[in-house]
Motif scaffolding. Structure first.
Motif, PDB file in Angstrom:
ATOM      1  N   ARG A   1       0.849  -1.191   0.000  1.00 60.04           N
ATOM      2  CA  ARG A   1       0.000   0.000   0.000  1.00 60.04           C
ATOM      3  C   ARG A   1       0.887   1.244   0.000  1.00 60.04           C
ATOM      4  O   ARG A   1       1.721   1.416   0.887  1.00 60.04           O
ATOM      5  N   LEU A   2       0.701   2.086  -1.013  1.00 59.78           N
ATOM      6  CA  LEU A   2       1.456   3.324  -1.147  1.00 59.78           C
ATOM      7  C   LEU A   2       0.529   4.492  -0.824  1.00 59.78           C
ATOM      8  O   LEU A   2      -0.585   4.559  -1.347  1.00 59.78           O
ATOM      9  N   VAL A   3       1.002   5.394   0.046  1.00 58.48           N
ATOM     10  CA  VAL A   3       0.175   6.518   0.492  1.00 58.48           C
ATOM     11  C   VAL A   3       1.020   7.794   0.475  1.00 58.48           C
ATOM     12  O   VAL A   3       2.168   7.796   0.920  1.00 58.48           O
ATOM     13  N   GLY A   4       0.432   8.862  -0.046  1.00 56.76           N
ATOM     14  CA  GLY A   4       1.087  10.164  -0.034  1.00 56.76           C
ATOM     15  C   GLY A   4       1.996  10.372  -1.224  1.00 56.76           C
ATOM     16  O   GLY A   4       1.738   9.874  -2.321  1.00 56.76           O
ATOM     17  N   GLU A   5       3.079  11.122  -1.000  1.00 57.95           N
ATOM     18  CA  GLU A   5       4.044  11.441  -2.042  1.00 57.95           C
ATOM     19  C   GLU A   5       5.084  10.329  -2.129  1.00 57.95           C
ATOM     20  O   GLU A   5       5.886  10.157  -1.218  1.00 57.95           O
ATOM     21  N   ILE A   6       5.040   9.602  -3.226  1.00 56.75           N
ATOM     22  CA  ILE A   6       5.974   8.479  -3.402  1.00 56.75           C
ATOM     23  C   ILE A   6       7.165   9.007  -4.197  1.00 56.75           C
ATOM     24  O   ILE A   6       7.138   9.100  -5.425  1.00 56.75           O
ATOM     25  N   ASP A   7       8.192   9.372  -3.442  1.00 52.63           N
ATOM     26  CA  ASP A   7       9.386   9.979  -4.004  1.00 52.63           C
ATOM     27  C   ASP A   7      10.605   9.478  -3.241  1.00 52.63           C
ATOM     28  O   ASP A   7      10.518   8.493  -2.503  1.00 52.63           O
ATOM     29  N   LEU A   8      11.718  10.162  -3.395  1.00 55.07           N
ATOM     30  CA  LEU A   8      12.970   9.736  -2.769  1.00 55.07           C
ATOM     31  C   LEU A   8      12.872   9.635  -1.242  1.00 55.07           C
ATOM     32  O   LEU A   8      13.578   8.840  -0.625  1.00 55.07           O
ATOM     33  N   SER A   9      11.966  10.379  -0.629  1.00 50.37           N
ATOM     34  CA  SER A   9      11.850  10.382   0.829  1.00 50.37           C
ATOM     35  C   SER A   9      11.386   9.038   1.400  1.00 50.37           C
ATOM     36  O   SER A   9      11.562   8.781   2.591  1.00 50.37           O
ATOM     37  N   VAL A  10      10.796   8.183   0.576  1.00 53.47           N
ATOM     38  CA  VAL A  10      10.331   6.873   1.059  1.00 53.47           C
ATOM     39  C   VAL A  10      11.225   5.739   0.551  1.00 53.47           C
ATOM     40  O   VAL A  10      10.835   4.580   0.557  1.00 53.47           O
ATOM     41  N   ARG A  11      12.432   6.084   0.162  1.00 52.49           N
ATOM     42  CA  ARG A  11      13.391   5.111  -0.376  1.00 52.49           C
ATOM     43  C   ARG A  11      13.593   3.910   0.554  1.00 52.49           C
ATOM     44  O   ARG A  11      13.552   2.761   0.113  1.00 52.49           O
ATOM     45  N   ASP A  12      13.808   4.153   1.837  1.00 49.62           N
ATOM     46  CA  ASP A  12      14.049   3.049   2.770  1.00 49.62           C
ATOM     47  C   ASP A  12      12.808   2.166   2.926  1.00 49.62           C
ATOM     48  O   ASP A  12      12.919   0.945   3.006  1.00 49.62           O
ATOM     49  N   GLN A  13      11.638   2.787   2.956  1.00 47.83           N
ATOM     50  CA  GLN A  13      10.397   2.010   3.037  1.00 47.83           C
ATOM     51  C   GLN A  13      10.219   1.162   1.777  1.00 47.83           C
ATOM     52  O   GLN A  13       9.760   0.022   1.850  1.00 47.83           O
ATOM     53  N   ALA A  14      10.580   1.727   0.632  1.00 47.68           N
ATOM     54  CA  ALA A  14      10.466   0.993  -0.639  1.00 47.68           C
ATOM     55  C   ALA A  14      11.375  -0.233  -0.625  1.00 47.68           C
ATOM     56  O   ALA A  14      10.966  -1.325  -1.033  1.00 47.68           O
ATOM     57  N   ALA A  15      12.594  -0.065  -0.133  1.00 46.72           N
ATOM     58  CA  ALA A  15      13.529  -1.187  -0.065  1.00 46.72           C
ATOM     59  C   ALA A  15      12.986  -2.278   0.867  1.00 46.72           C
ATOM     60  O   ALA A  15      13.060  -3.465   0.551  1.00 46.72           O
ATOM     61  N   GLY A  16      12.414  -1.875   1.994  1.00 42.57           N
ATOM     62  CA  GLY A  16      11.834  -2.836   2.924  1.00 42.57           C
ATOM     63  C   GLY A  16      10.646  -3.567   2.327  1.00 42.57           C
ATOM     64  O   GLY A  16      10.477  -4.772   2.507  1.00 42.57           O
ATOM     65  N   ALA A  17       9.809  -2.837   1.593  1.00 43.02           N
ATOM     66  CA  ALA A  17       8.639  -3.449   0.954  1.00 43.02           C
ATOM     67  C   ALA A  17       9.068  -4.440  -0.118  1.00 43.02           C
ATOM     68  O   ALA A  17       8.508  -5.534  -0.225  1.00 43.02           O
ATOM     69  N   LEU A  18      10.067  -4.083  -0.900  1.00 45.94           N
ATOM     70  CA  LEU A  18      10.555  -4.980  -1.949  1.00 45.94           C
ATOM     71  C   LEU A  18      11.117  -6.257  -1.338  1.00 45.94           C
ATOM     72  O   LEU A  18      10.862  -7.363  -1.822  1.00 45.94           O
ATOM     73  N   SER A  19      11.825  -6.119  -0.254  1.00 45.18           N
ATOM     74  CA  SER A  19      12.357  -7.283   0.450  1.00 45.18           C
ATOM     75  C   SER A  19      11.225  -8.163   0.976  1.00 45.18           C
ATOM     76  O   SER A  19      11.275  -9.399   0.872  1.00 45.18           O
ATOM     77  N   ALA A  20      10.193  -7.550   1.533  1.00 43.02           N
ATOM     78  CA  ALA A  20       9.044  -8.305   2.052  1.00 43.02           C
ATOM     79  C   ALA A  20       8.329  -9.052   0.933  1.00 43.02           C
ATOM     80  O   ALA A  20       7.905 -10.200   1.103  1.00 43.02           O
ATOM     81  N   VAL A  21       8.199  -8.412  -0.222  1.00 41.27           N
ATOM     82  CA  VAL A  21       7.567  -9.047  -1.388  1.00 41.27           C
ATOM     83  C   VAL A  21       8.342 -10.289  -1.782  1.00 41.27           C
ATOM     84  O   VAL A  21       7.767 -11.357  -2.024  1.00 41.27           O
ATOM     85  N   GLN A  22       9.648 -10.177  -1.839  1.00 41.63           N
ATOM     86  CA  GLN A  22      10.482 -11.303  -2.254  1.00 41.63           C
ATOM     87  C   GLN A  22      10.451 -12.433  -1.230  1.00 41.63           C
ATOM     88  O   GLN A  22      10.405 -13.600  -1.597  1.00 41.63           O
TER      89      GLN A  22
ATOM     90  N   LEU B   1      -0.121  -3.977  -5.816  1.00 42.71           N
ATOM     91  CA  LEU B   1       0.285  -2.645  -5.382  1.00 42.71           C
ATOM     92  C   LEU B   1      -0.940  -1.754  -5.387  1.00 42.71           C
ATOM     93  O   LEU B   1      -1.511  -1.478  -6.432  1.00 42.71           O
ATOM     94  N   ASP B   2      -1.362  -1.336  -4.198  1.00 46.00           N
ATOM     95  CA  ASP B   2      -2.536  -0.476  -4.025  1.00 46.00           C
ATOM     96  C   ASP B   2      -2.060   0.969  -4.015  1.00 46.00           C
ATOM     97  O   ASP B   2      -1.413   1.411  -3.079  1.00 46.00           O
ATOM     98  N   LEU B   3      -2.375   1.687  -5.079  1.00 47.31           N
ATOM     99  CA  LEU B   3      -1.942   3.071  -5.220  1.00 47.31           C
ATOM    100  C   LEU B   3      -3.055   4.070  -4.898  1.00 47.31           C
ATOM    101  O   LEU B   3      -2.923   5.261  -5.159  1.00 47.31           O
ATOM    102  N   SER B   4      -4.131   3.617  -4.315  1.00 49.77           N
ATOM    103  CA  SER B   4      -5.295   4.491  -4.100  1.00 49.77           C
ATOM    104  C   SER B   4      -4.966   5.726  -3.273  1.00 49.77           C
ATOM    105  O   SER B   4      -5.615   6.759  -3.426  1.00 49.77           O
TER     106      SER B   4
END
Length: 101
Positions: free
Chosen positions: A17-38, A46-49
């Motif tokens: 689930r992605l919420v708000g401004e998805i930019d460089l500021s959420v880089r660490d969260q993105a890496a964690g999410a990708l790891s969790a997916v794998q 991917l819920d972009l609502s």
């Protein structure tokens, strides 16, 4: 609004689930999410609502998730893409790439 990327297991899928401004500021969260997916090894949604802004870092995250799913043979889909985010994907010619699978 705080920008976040979270994952949860729901109905046999990994929902990112992605919420708000998805930019460089959420880089660490993105890496964690990708790891969790794998690690989960389940179909990915991917819920972009809740996305209010999507920049190149956010697009890169979407593509990385798509690539990881393709490599691991997992189903992948975008859900509830808001108009502004859809427009970014259209301009970049990525709607079909991210819809496939």
């Amino acid at each position: 609004m705080r920008s976040t990327i979270t994952t949860e297991q729901s109905g046999g899928e990994t929902v990112v689930r992605l919420v708000g401004e998805i930019d460089l500021s959420v880089r660490d969260q993105a890496a964690g999410a990708l790891s969790a997916v794998q690690r989960a090894g389940r179909p990915v949604v991917l819920d972009l609502s809740g996305v209010t802004f999507l920049d190149s870092s956010g697009v890169s995250f979407l593509l990385q998730c798509r690539k990881a799913c393709a490599r691991d043979g997992l189903a992948f889909q975008l859900r509830d893409v808001p108009g502004r985010a859809r427009r970014v994907l259209e301009v970049l010619g990525l709607v079909d790439v991210l819809a496939a699978g």
